[in-house]
Write a protein that holds these residues in place. Structure first.
Motif, PDB file in Angstrom:
ATOM      1  N   TRP A 110       0.808  -1.215   0.000  1.00 44.97           N
ATOM      2  CA  TRP A 110       0.000   0.000   0.000  1.00 44.97           C
ATOM      3  C   TRP A 110       0.845   1.270   0.000  1.00 44.97           C
ATOM      4  CZ3 TRP A 110      -5.288   0.111  -0.564  1.00 44.97           C
ATOM      5  CH2 TRP A 110      -5.908  -1.142  -0.559  1.00 44.97           C
ATOM      6  N   LYS A 182      -3.628  -6.615  -7.408  1.00 41.86           N
ATOM      7  CA  LYS A 182      -4.259  -5.770  -8.404  1.00 41.86           C
ATOM      8  C   LYS A 182      -5.663  -6.260  -8.726  1.00 41.86           C
ATOM      9  CE  LYS A 182       0.119  -4.399 -10.587  1.00 41.86           C
ATOM     10  NZ  LYS A 182       0.950  -4.448 -11.824  1.00 41.86           N
ATOM     11  N   ARG A 185      -8.007  -5.401  -5.848  1.00 42.00           N
ATOM     12  CA  ARG A 185      -8.383  -3.989  -5.841  1.00 42.00           C
ATOM     13  C   ARG A 185      -9.410  -3.691  -6.929  1.00 42.00           C
ATOM     14  NH1 ARG A 185      -2.814  -0.463  -4.835  1.00 42.00           N
ATOM     15  NH2 ARG A 185      -2.196  -1.466  -2.871  1.00 42.00           N
ATOM     16  N   GLY A 190     -10.876  -3.513  -0.241  1.00 44.88           N
ATOM     17  CA  GLY A 190     -10.153  -2.466   0.471  1.00 44.88           C
ATOM     18  C   GLY A 190      -8.990  -3.042   1.258  1.00 44.88           C
TER      19      GLY A 190
END
Length: 288
Positions: A110, A182, A185, A190
């Protein structure tokens, strides 16, 4: 030529096995002496035959070490210290692992603002000797009112475990396929949903490695338990020291050996039961 190579390989294998056997004997010999001595009577120990098997094995020393040995003014054995160590170890293992996993996950995928600085500070903390931090932590916990208490010793173990736990999980998560994160997301996952539903189920080898390291470190700790736990929460290692050093008159070597083995039983069992998982976790990227 082929025959000569085969002979050389045979002698090389013999040499390797001889070295391994010698190394195993070197490390197992003290344990053998401790075990045999703990089952002997004091009369037999006085004969000085340290490597001899006990002629009449007895569990009297083990019973005394567990429930009768004196640890200062109290003569209740190391039984109380065992439950104190359990009360200290459970939160001191669970909390650092969970927080280390979250930190490693956040720092590897992140990339929060200032994350690299945070990681650098954590790594710097891993190289600061424990002894240097004892006095500042004593003053801080005294000011917070948690010194000489169970929360106080748990917080200390949490502080000292965070750097290495974060490093382990960060390196492990950095080796996972980026496509998984990826895709998660894109599907609307989240931070916490990806961590709980995707990352943690893939972290079993690393969780076991971290648990083994933390259980061993917390259970075998002496100086932090002596300084921060307080008289009512002394861990097993502190009480073992008290058993050995409060002996009056004749030193009971069989009782001391039994108490030592009882104190080290939990880390030994952890390694024996989960050793293969530890190797698997290391191979999966624990020390990349």
């Amino acid at each position: 030529m082929a025959k000569q190579r085969k002979v050389t390989a045979v002698w090389a294998r013999i040499g390797i096995y001889a070295f391994l056997l010698a190394a195993a004997a070197f490390f197992l010999l003290p344990l053998y002496v401790m075990l045999t001595t703990s089952f002997k009577s004091m009369e037999e120990i006085r004969l000085g035959q340290i490597f001899a098997l006990p002629s009449a094995p007895s569990f009297d020393a083990w019973r005394a070490a567990w429930s009768e040995a004196c640890t200062g003014v109290s003569c209740e054995g190391v039984r109380g210290g065992f439950w104190n160590s359990v009360a200290i170890a459970v939160p001191s293992v669970v909390l650092p692992i969970l927080l280390g996993a979250v930190n490693g996950y956040a720092l590897s995928w992140w990339k929060p603002r200032g994350g690299e600085w945070l990681f650098g500070i954590l790594m710097l903390g891993a190289f600061i000797p424990i002894q240097v931090m004892i006095y500042p932590l004593v003053k801080l916990e005294a000011a917070l009112g948690i010194y000489s208490s169970l929360p106080g010793i748990v917080v200390v173990h949490l502080v000292f475990a965070m750097p290495i736990m974060t490093l382990l999980f960060r390196n492990y998560y950095a080796g996972l396929p980026a496509e998984l994160f990826k895709a998660a997301r894109v599907d609307g996952g989240g931070f916490w949903r990806i961590f709980v539903q995707l990352v943690l189920p893939m972290s079993t080898p690393m969780l076991i490695v971290a648990a083994i390291m933390q259980i061993t470190g917390v259970w075998n700790d002496y100086i932090l338990g002596l300084t921060f736990a307080g008289r009512e929460n002394q861990p097993m290692t502190v009480q073992l020291n008290n058993v050995i050093n409060t002996t009056t008159g004749e030193r009971l070597y069989n009782l001391n050996m039994a108490a030592t083995i009882l104190t080290s039983a939990v880390p030994l069992l952890v390694y024996l039961i989960s050793g293969r998982w530890f190797v698997r976790g290391i191979a999966a990227g624990a020390v990349k």
